[in-house]
Design a protein around this motif. Structure first.
Motif, mmCIF file in Angstrom:
data_model
loop_
_atom_site.group_PDB
_atom_site.id
_atom_site.type_symbol
_atom_site.label_atom_id
_atom_site.label_comp_id
_atom_site.label_asym_id
_atom_site.label_seq_id
_atom_site.Cartn_x
_atom_site.Cartn_y
_atom_site.Cartn_z
ATOM 1 N N ALA A 85 -21.155 33.677 -62.365
ATOM 2 C CA ALA A 85 -20.252 34.284 -61.386
ATOM 3 C C ALA A 85 -19.616 33.189 -60.556
ATOM 4 C CB ALA A 85 -21.008 35.258 -60.484
ATOM 5 N N VAL A 86 -18.379 33.442 -60.113
ATOM 6 C CA VAL A 86 -17.623 32.460 -59.345
ATOM 7 C C VAL A 86 -17.282 33.043 -57.981
ATOM 8 C CG1 VAL A 86 -15.475 31.157 -59.229
ATOM 9 C CG2 VAL A 86 -16.653 31.401 -61.416
ATOM 10 N N TYR A 87 -17.542 32.260 -56.934
ATOM 11 C CA TYR A 87 -17.091 32.609 -55.590
ATOM 12 C C TYR A 87 -15.861 31.756 -55.314
ATOM 13 C CZ TYR A 87 -17.255 34.062 -50.708
ATOM 14 O OH TYR A 87 -16.945 34.608 -49.489
ATOM 15 N N ILE A 88 -14.720 32.403 -55.040
ATOM 16 C CA ILE A 88 -13.461 31.708 -54.825
ATOM 17 C C ILE A 88 -13.168 31.645 -53.334
ATOM 18 C CG2 ILE A 88 -10.980 31.756 -55.251
ATOM 19 C CD1 ILE A 88 -11.591 33.068 -57.949
ATOM 20 N N ALA A 89 -13.218 30.442 -52.771
ATOM 21 C CA ALA A 89 -13.025 30.228 -51.334
ATOM 22 C C ALA A 89 -11.910 29.211 -51.114
ATOM 23 C CB ALA A 89 -14.327 29.754 -50.687
ATOM 24 N N THR A 90 -10.782 29.455 -51.765
ATOM 25 C CA THR A 90 -9.630 28.562 -51.707
ATOM 26 C C THR A 90 -8.500 29.243 -50.939
ATOM 27 O OG1 THR A 90 -9.021 29.482 -53.873
ATOM 28 C CG2 THR A 90 -10.179 27.362 -53.865
ATOM 29 N N PRO A 91 -7.392 28.542 -50.663
ATOM 30 C CA PRO A 91 -6.242 29.200 -50.038
ATOM 31 C C PRO A 91 -5.788 30.416 -50.836
ATOM 32 C CG PRO A 91 -5.974 26.833 -49.907
ATOM 33 C CD PRO A 91 -7.203 27.071 -50.742
ATOM 34 N N VAL A 92 -5.186 31.366 -50.154
ATOM 35 C CA VAL A 92 -4.887 32.675 -50.745
ATOM 36 C C VAL A 92 -4.031 32.552 -52.004
ATOM 37 C CG1 VAL A 92 -3.950 34.976 -50.279
ATOM 38 C CG2 VAL A 92 -5.025 33.671 -48.436
ATOM 39 N N SER A 93 -3.110 31.606 -52.037
ATOM 40 C CA SER A 93 -2.229 31.464 -53.187
ATOM 41 C C SER A 93 -2.986 31.097 -54.459
ATOM 42 C CB SER A 93 -1.162 30.400 -52.912
ATOM 43 O OG SER A 93 -1.765 29.148 -52.608
ATOM 44 N N CYS A 94 -4.196 30.585 -54.331
ATOM 45 C CA CYS A 94 -5.005 30.206 -55.495
ATOM 46 C C CYS A 94 -5.845 31.364 -56.027
ATOM 47 C CB CYS A 94 -5.937 29.050 -55.139
ATOM 48 S SG CYS A 94 -5.110 27.545 -54.601
ATOM 49 N N HIS A 95 -6.013 32.419 -55.252
ATOM 50 C CA HIS A 95 -6.950 33.483 -55.621
ATOM 51 C C HIS A 95 -6.604 34.141 -56.950
ATOM 52 C CE1 HIS A 95 -8.351 34.230 -51.179
ATOM 53 N NE2 HIS A 95 -8.573 33.000 -51.601
ATOM 54 N N CYS A 96 -5.344 34.478 -57.136
ATOM 55 C CA CYS A 96 -4.956 35.195 -58.351
ATOM 56 C C CYS A 96 -5.142 34.338 -59.607
ATOM 57 C CB CYS A 96 -3.527 35.697 -58.227
ATOM 58 S SG CYS A 96 -2.954 36.644 -59.665
ATOM 59 N N PRO A 97 -4.559 33.132 -59.685
ATOM 60 C CA PRO A 97 -4.735 32.364 -60.917
ATOM 61 C C PRO A 97 -6.183 31.983 -61.191
ATOM 62 C CG PRO A 97 -3.619 31.051 -59.230
ATOM 63 C CD PRO A 97 -3.635 32.449 -58.751
ATOM 64 N N GLN A 98 -6.948 31.684 -60.139
ATOM 65 C CA GLN A 98 -8.345 31.316 -60.358
ATOM 66 C C GLN A 98 -9.182 32.515 -60.767
ATOM 67 O OE1 GLN A 98 -9.262 29.302 -56.657
ATOM 68 N NE2 GLN A 98 -8.537 27.334 -57.427
ATOM 69 N N THR A 99 -8.898 33.690 -60.224
ATOM 70 C CA THR A 99 -9.614 34.900 -60.635
ATOM 71 C C THR A 99 -9.318 35.232 -62.093
ATOM 72 O OG1 THR A 99 -9.679 35.835 -58.398
ATOM 73 C CG2 THR A 99 -9.848 37.389 -60.239
ATOM 74 N N ILE A 100 -8.059 35.170 -62.474
ATOM 75 C CA ILE A 100 -7.700 35.475 -63.858
ATOM 76 C C ILE A 100 -8.345 34.480 -64.817
ATOM 77 C CG2 ILE A 100 -5.763 35.543 -65.478
ATOM 78 C CD1 ILE A 100 -4.067 36.711 -63.195
ATOM 79 N N ALA A 101 -8.345 33.206 -64.450
ATOM 80 C CA ALA A 101 -8.979 32.198 -65.302
ATOM 81 C C ALA A 101 -10.476 32.468 -65.442
ATOM 82 C CB ALA A 101 -8.744 30.803 -64.719
ATOM 83 N N ALA A 102 -11.119 32.816 -64.347
ATOM 84 C CA ALA A 102 -12.554 33.114 -64.399
ATOM 85 C C ALA A 102 -12.828 34.354 -65.239
ATOM 86 C CB ALA A 102 -13.092 33.295 -62.980
ATOM 87 N N ALA A 103 -12.017 35.381 -65.062
ATOM 88 C CA ALA A 103 -12.196 36.603 -65.848
ATOM 89 C C ALA A 103 -12.026 36.329 -67.332
ATOM 90 C CB ALA A 103 -11.209 37.675 -65.384
ATOM 91 N N ASN A 104 -11.014 35.550 -67.678
ATOM 92 C CA ASN A 104 -10.781 35.221 -69.081
ATOM 93 C C ASN A 104 -11.943 34.433 -69.683
ATOM 94 O OD1 ASN A 104 -8.299 36.498 -69.006
ATOM 95 N ND2 ASN A 104 -7.127 34.626 -68.694
ATOM 96 N N ALA A 105 -12.679 33.737 -68.830
ATOM 97 C CA ALA A 105 -13.849 32.985 -69.287
ATOM 98 C C ALA A 105 -15.125 33.827 -69.242
ATOM 99 C CB ALA A 105 -14.026 31.729 -68.435
ATOM 100 N N GLY A 106 -14.997 35.104 -68.868
ATOM 101 C CA GLY A 106 -16.152 35.993 -68.839
ATOM 102 C C GLY A 106 -17.022 35.862 -67.617
ATOM 103 N N LYS A 107 -16.458 35.325 -66.516
ATOM 104 C CA LYS A 107 -17.232 35.155 -65.284
ATOM 105 C C LYS A 107 -16.925 36.287 -64.304
ATOM 106 C CE LYS A 107 -17.941 30.937 -66.949
ATOM 107 N NZ LYS A 107 -19.155 30.538 -67.678
ATOM 108 N N HIS A 108 -17.939 36.771 -63.629
ATOM 109 C CA HIS A 108 -17.734 37.707 -62.533
ATOM 110 C C HIS A 108 -17.129 36.951 -61.348
ATOM 111 C CE1 HIS A 108 -20.024 40.774 -64.664
ATOM 112 N NE2 HIS A 108 -20.919 39.835 -64.932
ATOM 113 N N VAL A 109 -16.411 37.662 -60.489
ATOM 114 C CA VAL A 109 -15.663 37.010 -59.412
ATOM 115 C C VAL A 109 -15.901 37.721 -58.083
ATOM 116 C CG1 VAL A 109 -13.395 36.333 -58.543
ATOM 117 C CG2 VAL A 109 -13.853 36.258 -61.007
ATOM 118 N N LEU A 110 -16.224 36.931 -57.073
ATOM 119 C CA LEU A 110 -16.217 37.378 -55.684
ATOM 120 C C LEU A 110 -15.224 36.477 -54.965
ATOM 121 C CD1 LEU A 110 -17.263 39.162 -53.425
ATOM 122 C CD2 LEU A 110 -19.246 37.655 -53.197
#
Length: 335
Positions: A85-110
């Motif tokens: 699982a990945v916790y994303i604590a970056t600036p808001v503009s990074c949330h979408c691309p990093q979430t999609i990348a994590a999902a595509n890799a099969g990682k859960h996202v908070l």
């Protein structure tokens, strides 16, 4: 028992729980103060990887928190097989691309709040996680405050009579420079409404449900791109009115939440504190409902338990998007 996405295996009969192996992307103020500690305190969690672009700061954070894997590139962290699982604590503009990348890799996202720059990005995140069969949660941790739960119970029990309104006022005293991501529209999406107002809007939605209409006004700053102050007037589907005022760069601004009904009102003067005041025809009573010492601990605990129980977390991607929906309406209708 260790947990790898949807697979469980046992190390032996003495192991009675799963372990979610976390990767943390971003090691700013919140991650340093709360997120890393909450992950390490959770009996179902282990912090195994961390990412920050600055290598010296990355190594300092990783050393302080005993994190074995460290990266300056988020894609490398996401690709690590040891991360569940990945916790994303970056600036808001990074949330979408990093979430999609994590999902595509099969990682859960908070993901930190607000969920994304706009509702369209929120929907992209939701769809990516649904397609990959992974869980998506948003870090609106104030829903876990015992004082907020007490307010909800009072409303649901009819103790305040017919509820007429909810109001919040909040501010951040920091005088942000013009290049801080919180006040650069392309990085933060807005000013105090996005940053601190989003937390209160999530509580409004938690307590009263769908917002039917939003009117807003804003005061722009002479020092940065985003607004410096925003005031929202909302009407919920059930007829309740909501008022939110939020500010950047103000001294000693309260952090108040108040609900008023025909038979009483409830006030929390400091939302992060423990004191709740209840006023009814019988008089005033003072109650104590302290939050967790680490505000993020219940959030992490709920997310890992949700994975174990195969249920949505308390604040899902759909709920996170609802807050962005209200924010978009506010900016679109701001005077």
């Amino acid at each position: 028992m260790h947990w790898y996405r949807d697979t469980f295996y046992s190390d032996g009969p003495e192991q009675a729980r799963m372990t979610v192996r976390w990767g943390l992307i971003g090691t700013g103020d919140i991650a340093h103060k709360r997120v890393a500690g909450a992950i390490k305190e959770d009996p179902r969690s282990e912090l195994v990887a961390v990412c920050r672009r600055s290598e010296p700061e990355l190594n300092l954070f990783a050393d302080q928190n005993g994190v074995p894997h460290r990266f300056t590139d988020s894609e490398q962290l996401i690709a690590l097989s040891e991360v569940d699982a990945v916790y994303i604590a970056t600036p808001v503009s990074c949330h979408c691309p990093q979430t999609i990348a994590a999902a595509n890799a099969g990682k859960h996202v908070l993901v930190e709040k607000p969920m994304a720059i706009d509702p369209e990005q929120c929907q992209q995140m939701i769809e990516a996680c649904q397609k990959s069969g992974v869980t998506l949660g948003v870090a609106y941790y104030r829903r876990f405050y015992p004082a907020v739960e007490r307010v909800k119970n009072l409303i649901d029990a009819g103790s305040l009579g017919r509820v007429l309104s909810i109001a919040c006022v909040t501010g951040n005293p920091n005088r942000f420079p013009a290049d801080d991501w919180r006040v650069v529209l392309a990085q933060g999406g807005g000013g105090p409404l996005m940053d601190i107002g989003s937390h209160r809007l999530d509580l409004f939605l938690h307590l009263f449900g769908e917002v039917q209409s939003v009117k807003a006004s804003r005061i722009d700053s002479p020092d940065f791109e985003a607004e410096q102050a925003a005031t929202l007037l909302m009407q919920f589907a059930g007829g309740v009115h909501g008022v939110l005022q939020c500010y950047f760069g103000t001294v000693n601004t309260p952090d108040r939440l108040e609900v008023i009904g025909t038979e009483g009102r409830v006030t929390i003067e400091d939302l992060n504190g423990d004191e709740l005041l209840l006023f009814t025809a019988d008089g005033m009573s003072r109650e104590s409902h302290p939050p967790a010492e680490n505000f993020h601990s219940p959030l992490i605990a709920d997310f890992t338990l949700a994975l174990q129980e195969k249920r949505p977390p308390m604040i899902s991607g759909h709920q996170g998007k609802q807050t962005n929906d209200v924010i978009e309406m506010a900016y679109a209708n701001a005077l």
